[in-house]
Design a protein around this motif. Structure first.
Motif, short mmCIF file in Angstrom:
data_model
loop_
_atom_site.label_atom_id
_atom_site.label_comp_id
_atom_site.label_asym_id
_atom_site.label_seq_id
_atom_site.Cartn_x
_atom_site.Cartn_y
_atom_site.Cartn_z
N LEU A 1 12.74 44.75 45.59
CA LEU A 1 14.09 44.19 45.51
C LEU A 1 14.90 44.84 44.40
O LEU A 1 16.11 45.07 44.55
CB LEU A 1 14.04 42.67 45.29
N GLU B 1 7.81 38.76 47.10
CA GLU B 1 9.11 38.53 46.46
C GLU B 1 10.17 38.08 47.47
O GLU B 1 11.27 37.69 47.08
CB GLU B 1 9.61 39.83 45.81
N LEU C 1 21.21 36.78 47.06
CA LEU C 1 19.82 36.76 46.58
C LEU C 1 19.14 35.39 46.66
O LEU C 1 17.93 35.33 46.92
CB LEU C 1 19.76 37.30 45.16
N GLN D 1 15.16 35.80 47.75
CA GLN D 1 14.06 35.77 46.79
C GLN D 1 13.13 34.57 47.03
O GLN D 1 13.58 33.48 47.37
CB GLN D 1 14.61 35.67 45.37
N THR D 2 11.85 34.79 46.82
CA THR D 2 10.88 33.70 46.90
C THR D 2 11.18 32.64 45.86
O THR D 2 11.21 31.44 46.15
CB THR D 2 9.45 34.25 46.69
N PRO E 1 14.20 32.12 43.59
CA PRO E 1 15.53 32.66 43.30
C PRO E 1 15.89 32.65 41.82
O PRO E 1 15.80 31.63 41.14
CB PRO E 1 16.46 31.74 44.09
N LEU F 1 17.47 39.09 37.83
CA LEU F 1 17.16 40.31 38.58
C LEU F 1 18.28 41.32 38.43
O LEU F 1 18.03 42.51 38.17
CB LEU F 1 16.94 39.96 40.05
#
Length: 217
Positions: free
Chosen positions: A86, A146, A192, A196-197, A199, A204
């Motif tokens: 990512l 991820e 995102l 994202q798994t 968040p 990030l």
């Protein structure tokens, strides 16, 4: 030696003419640019332009092909960066955004493709390669745990590419892409949380931007 020198000179001239044409195509579009305009911009005769490119259509095609040719090297840099997928995807998106903002050949190629119906030549097909690249990176993110469960990489890639190039269109129309990086940052903040798994889009994005700033020093 002489043959090689001639080849280098010819290639240098072709690139010079291509960039001169790109400036005009970017500013005026295909219909608003003539070979005479390119001659005046480049300081080379119309005969020299026709010698290297044969027609305005072929010159436009060469600009679009140069636009597409710029991406593989850039993509490879982020494929082999040794970072989470990512982060690589986001870093790549900012690199592409800057290329659209700063590289006249990239901008001209994009405008010419948008005006493709007025150009009597077959142009390369866009977006397909980007969808494949984004899908690959999202599949890697999935393997790294991820990527959010229940989201399909192929479907997400289609949506991301559509959103990304939609942002470019709007940014170009409203402010000539001057604030494209700010717009892209805000777009990622919006997207995102669904990707994202766990968040944490702000962190990030901060890591990506910090790494880019360090690389620029």
């Amino acid at each position: 030696m002489q043959v090689q020198a001639k080849r280098v000179r010819a290639e240098t001239t072709r690139r010079f003419l291509l960039e001169a044409a790109a400036h005009l195509f970017d500013e005026r579009g295909y219909a608003g640019t003539s070979i005479s305009d390119i001659s005046a911009r480049s300081g080379r005769t119309s005969g020299a332009i026709y010698f290297h490119y044969a027609s305005k259509e072929n010159l436009a095609l060469a600009v679009v092909e140069a636009h597409f040719a710029a991406w593989p090297k850039l993509i490879d840099q982020y494929r082999s960066a040794g970072l989470p997928a990512l982060e690589r995807l986001i870093g790549l998106s900012f690199a592409v955004a800057r290329a659209f903002r700063d590289d006249v050949v990239i901008r001209a190629g994009s405008r010419l493709w948008a005006e493709r119906k007025s150009i009597d030549v077959t142009l390369p097909r866009p977006f397909v390669g980007w969808i494949e690249t984004v899908t690959e990176l999202l599949e890697e993110a999935h393997r790294e745990d991820e990527f959010a469960i229940g989201v399909t990489p192929e479907v997400a890639a289609q949506g991301l590419v559509s959103a990304f190039f939609g942002l470019h269109t709007v940014s170009d129309a409203l402010e000539g892409r001057r604030r494209i990086e700010d717009g892209l940052h805000d777009l990622w903040l919006l997207l995102l949380p669904a990707l994202q798994t766990d968040p944490d889009p702000a962190s990030l994005l901060a890591r990506v931007r910090e790494r880019e700033e360090d690389a620029a020093i």
